[in-house]
Scaffold this active site. Sequence first.
Site, short mmCIF file in Angstrom:
data_model
loop_
_atom_site.label_atom_id
_atom_site.label_comp_id
_atom_site.label_asym_id
_atom_site.label_seq_id
_atom_site.Cartn_x
_atom_site.Cartn_y
_atom_site.Cartn_z
N ASP A 108 7.53 4.02 18.40
CA ASP A 108 8.03 2.64 18.45
C ASP A 108 9.50 2.56 18.83
OD1 ASP A 108 8.71 3.88 16.05
OD2 ASP A 108 7.43 2.62 14.83
N ASP B 7 5.38 -0.81 2.62
CA ASP B 7 4.31 -1.82 2.64
C ASP B 7 3.02 -1.28 3.29
OD1 ASP B 7 4.98 -1.68 5.31
OD2 ASP B 7 5.46 -3.80 5.54
N HIS C 61 2.80 0.28 6.24
CA HIS C 61 2.71 0.26 7.71
C HIS C 61 2.70 1.67 8.30
CE1 HIS C 61 7.39 -0.18 7.94
NE2 HIS C 61 7.09 1.05 8.30
N GLU D 62 2.39 -3.59 10.94
CA GLU D 62 2.58 -4.17 9.62
C GLU D 62 1.24 -4.64 9.05
OE1 GLU D 62 5.22 -3.69 8.16
OE2 GLU D 62 7.03 -4.47 9.12
#
Length: 260
Positions: free
Chosen positions: A67, A136, A138, A143
Amino acid sequence: MEVIIKPDSHAASRLAARKIAALVRTKPDAVLGLATGQTPLETYDRLSELHRTEGLDFSRVTTFNLDEYLGLEPSHPASFHACMRTSLFSKINIDPARVFLPDGMSEDIPRTCREYEERLRAAGGIDLQLLGIGSDGHLGFNEPSSSLSSRTRIKTLTDRTRKDNAAAFGGEDNVPHHVITMGLGTIMDARTCLLLAFGRKKAAAIAQAVEGPVSAMVPASILQMHPRAIVILDEEAASGLKRTEYYRWVYDHKPSWQKD
Ligand code: F6R
């Protein structure tokens, strides 16, 4: 899913580096999927050391990063381009023509994402994808609520992820909202997935991803569907798991040829 619990992040990073080095030795033109963030930094240090001390050769290796933030020049110190340059690429003999990261400055994002996928395919696909996990859950910057079969595309970061990454930007307000990330489908195409997680902050996400149900709300849980997913943890990141005794027994009783 193979779960390996090491006493600390140093031992875990050494094992991850050994696995990557073993692949590069047996397949000198291997295609590596790489991650940024804090988690893989020591693995990159160990790989640089193996290059320096044992001549581990990266000259024919190709890399694709997961990314990049949108709107950041590759020269921006918090960009993943810069992070990869300083933590690994400047320390090994990789051919810059074989290094690929999403273009965060793209003016045609759908086209950039399509071309990234095409380049990946043309390179023969990823042999080993190194991964970290967000607090979280991801994976890449997919996400919670990401499609489990998504491909490379633009994503919007959650507030939690922007908070987690605030230090690199000198405050949460400076963290970009948008990124280009490989999709979960892209990651799942890798022949091996190697997920690293260290520290208590990752314990809840790891417990959900490894032992919870497969769910788009915990994107890393998709690795349960991967035929060769290896999860290397330190004790703290493993502290929320229920079946640690079993994982340890399995690893301790593996034949030595299977261990690295
Ligand atoms: C980085 C990436 C992210 C990170 C994750 C954990 O390329 O794709 O999924 O792996 O945010 O970040 P750290 O390692 O900084 O805790």
